[in-house]
Design a protein around this motif. Structure first.
Motif, PDB file in Angstrom:
ATOM      1  N   ASN A  22       0.824  -1.291   0.145  1.00 41.19           N
ATOM      2  CA  ASN A  22      -0.110  -0.104  -0.015  1.00 41.19           C
ATOM      3  C   ASN A  22       0.846   1.143  -0.085  1.00 41.19           C
ATOM      4  O   ASN A  22       0.665   2.119  -0.704  1.00 41.19           O
ATOM      5  CB  ASN A  22      -0.823  -0.028   1.123  1.00 41.19           C
ATOM      6  N   ILE A  23       1.976   1.302   0.668  1.00 41.39           N
ATOM      7  CA  ILE A  23       2.768   2.516   0.876  1.00 41.39           C
ATOM      8  C   ILE A  23       3.457   2.535  -0.332  1.00 41.39           C
ATOM      9  O   ILE A  23       3.661   3.788  -0.981  1.00 41.39           O
ATOM     10  CB  ILE A  23       3.772   2.383   1.907  1.00 41.39           C
ATOM     11  N   VAL A  24       4.220   1.582  -1.010  1.00 40.63           N
ATOM     12  CA  VAL A  24       4.882   1.522  -2.124  1.00 40.63           C
ATOM     13  C   VAL A  24       3.960   2.150  -3.376  1.00 40.63           C
ATOM     14  O   VAL A  24       4.082   2.936  -4.162  1.00 40.63           O
ATOM     15  CB  VAL A  24       5.483   0.321  -2.752  1.00 40.63           C
ATOM     16  N   HIS A  31       4.647   9.833  -6.838  1.00 39.66           N
ATOM     17  CA  HIS A  31       5.987  10.575  -7.689  1.00 39.66           C
ATOM     18  C   HIS A  31       5.883   9.931  -9.082  1.00 39.66           C
ATOM     19  O   HIS A  31       6.545  10.630  -9.832  1.00 39.66           O
ATOM     20  CB  HIS A  31       6.853   9.812  -6.827  1.00 39.66           C
ATOM     21  N   GLY A  32       5.507   8.920  -9.386  1.00 44.45           N
ATOM     22  CA  GLY A  32       5.485   8.266 -10.695  1.00 44.45           C
ATOM     23  C   GLY A  32       6.334   7.285 -10.726  1.00 44.45           C
ATOM     24  O   GLY A  32       6.924   6.768  -9.783  1.00 44.45           O
ATOM     25  N   PRO A  33       6.885   6.427 -11.919  1.00 41.95           N
ATOM     26  CA  PRO A  33       7.927   5.518 -11.928  1.00 41.95           C
ATOM     27  C   PRO A  33       9.301   5.652 -11.353  1.00 41.95           C
ATOM     28  O   PRO A  33       9.820   6.678 -11.034  1.00 41.95           O
ATOM     29  CB  PRO A  33       8.067   5.353 -13.172  1.00 41.95           C
ATOM     30  N   LEU A  34       9.726   4.699 -10.464  1.00 43.55           N
ATOM     31  CA  LEU A  34      10.960   4.727 -10.014  1.00 43.55           C
ATOM     32  C   LEU A  34      11.891   3.684 -10.529  1.00 43.55           C
ATOM     33  O   LEU A  34      11.535   2.775 -11.050  1.00 43.55           O
ATOM     34  CB  LEU A  34      10.967   4.515  -8.532  1.00 43.55           C
ATOM     35  N   LYS A  35      13.278   4.022 -10.411  1.00 42.26           N
ATOM     36  CA  LYS A  35      14.111   2.928 -10.810  1.00 42.26           C
ATOM     37  C   LYS A  35      13.862   1.578 -10.058  1.00 42.26           C
ATOM     38  O   LYS A  35      13.473   1.668  -8.869  1.00 42.26           O
ATOM     39  CB  LYS A  35      15.631   3.459 -10.607  1.00 42.26           C
ATOM     40  N   LYS A 135      14.820   9.006   2.592  1.00 45.51           N
ATOM     41  CA  LYS A 135      15.440   8.341   1.466  1.00 45.51           C
ATOM     42  C   LYS A 135      15.189   9.164  -0.046  1.00 45.51           C
ATOM     43  O   LYS A 135      14.263   9.668  -0.372  1.00 45.51           O
ATOM     44  CB  LYS A 135      15.002   7.235   1.403  1.00 45.51           C
ATOM     45  N   SER A 136      16.212   9.408  -0.666  1.00 53.37           N
ATOM     46  CA  SER A 136      16.280  10.171  -2.121  1.00 53.37           C
ATOM     47  C   SER A 136      15.583   9.018  -2.888  1.00 53.37           C
ATOM     48  O   SER A 136      15.749   7.728  -3.017  1.00 53.37           O
ATOM     49  CB  SER A 136      17.588  10.459  -2.400  1.00 53.37           C
ATOM     50  N   LEU A 137      14.531   9.543  -3.785  1.00 49.18           N
ATOM     51  CA  LEU A 137      14.109   8.845  -4.726  1.00 49.18           C
ATOM     52  C   LEU A 137      14.684   9.159  -6.160  1.00 49.18           C
ATOM     53  O   LEU A 137      14.370   8.354  -7.309  1.00 49.18           O
ATOM     54  CB  LEU A 137      12.548   9.443  -5.182  1.00 49.18           C
ATOM     55  N   ASP A 138      15.921   9.694  -6.288  1.00 41.86           N
ATOM     56  CA  ASP A 138      16.563   9.835  -7.669  1.00 41.86           C
ATOM     57  C   ASP A 138      17.449   8.752  -7.531  1.00 41.86           C
ATOM     58  O   ASP A 138      18.234   8.209  -6.802  1.00 41.86           O
ATOM     59  CB  ASP A 138      17.432  10.883  -7.446  1.00 41.86           C
TER      60      ASP A 138
END
Length: 138
Positions: A22-24, A31-35, A135-138
């Motif tokens: 749920n959190i993810v 945010h949109g897609p992540l690596k 945590k950075s999302l980049d």
């Protein structure tokens, strides 16, 4: 702009997987897609933090709850996890000097080290029953 998601779960290990999903989901929606590696690390961090709160903090007492706050901005996510336990002594966290020492730690000693290595910032309240990670999302 900061987006927030608050959850409370009963202290049962079976609640972890659904809570992490749920959190993810909230993070991806906000945010949109992540690596793939960032997504994996987020799941590991959440899993470790929730396991610690349920197992060590609330002693798997289903009458107790774990509060989870997730905040997300353009480049960062933070988690605040708080249990109803007695807390722990923050100065007792082991910091191994190398990987060999990490592998020799008991299973219960690795979670916070993993979280610390995957996050940009980790802070605890004085009592030791609340943790804040960034945590950075980049």
């Amino acid at each position: 702009m900061l987006k927030l998601c608050d959850l409370k779960i009963a202290s049962e290990l079976c609640n972890i997987r659904n809570s992490v999903n749920n959190i993810v989901g909230f993070i991806l929606e906000s945010h949109g897609p992540l690596k793939e590696d960032t997504l994996f690390e987020l799941k590991v961090v959440l899993n470790e933090l929730l396991q610690n709160a349920i197992k060590h903090g609330n002693k798997e007492d289903s009458a107790k709850q774990v509060k989870i706050r997730t905040g997300i901005s353009k480049n960062y996510v933070y988690f605040i996890i708080e249990d109803e336990g007695e807390g722990f002594e923050r100065n007792c966290i082991v910091r191994p000097e190398n990987l060999t020492e990490l592998c020799e730690l008991k299973e219960g000693g690795r979670g916070l080290l993993i979280v610390r290595n995957l996050c940009d910032s980790v802070k605890y309240n004085f009592k030791g029953n609340k943790i804040v990670v960034l945590k950075s999302l980049d």
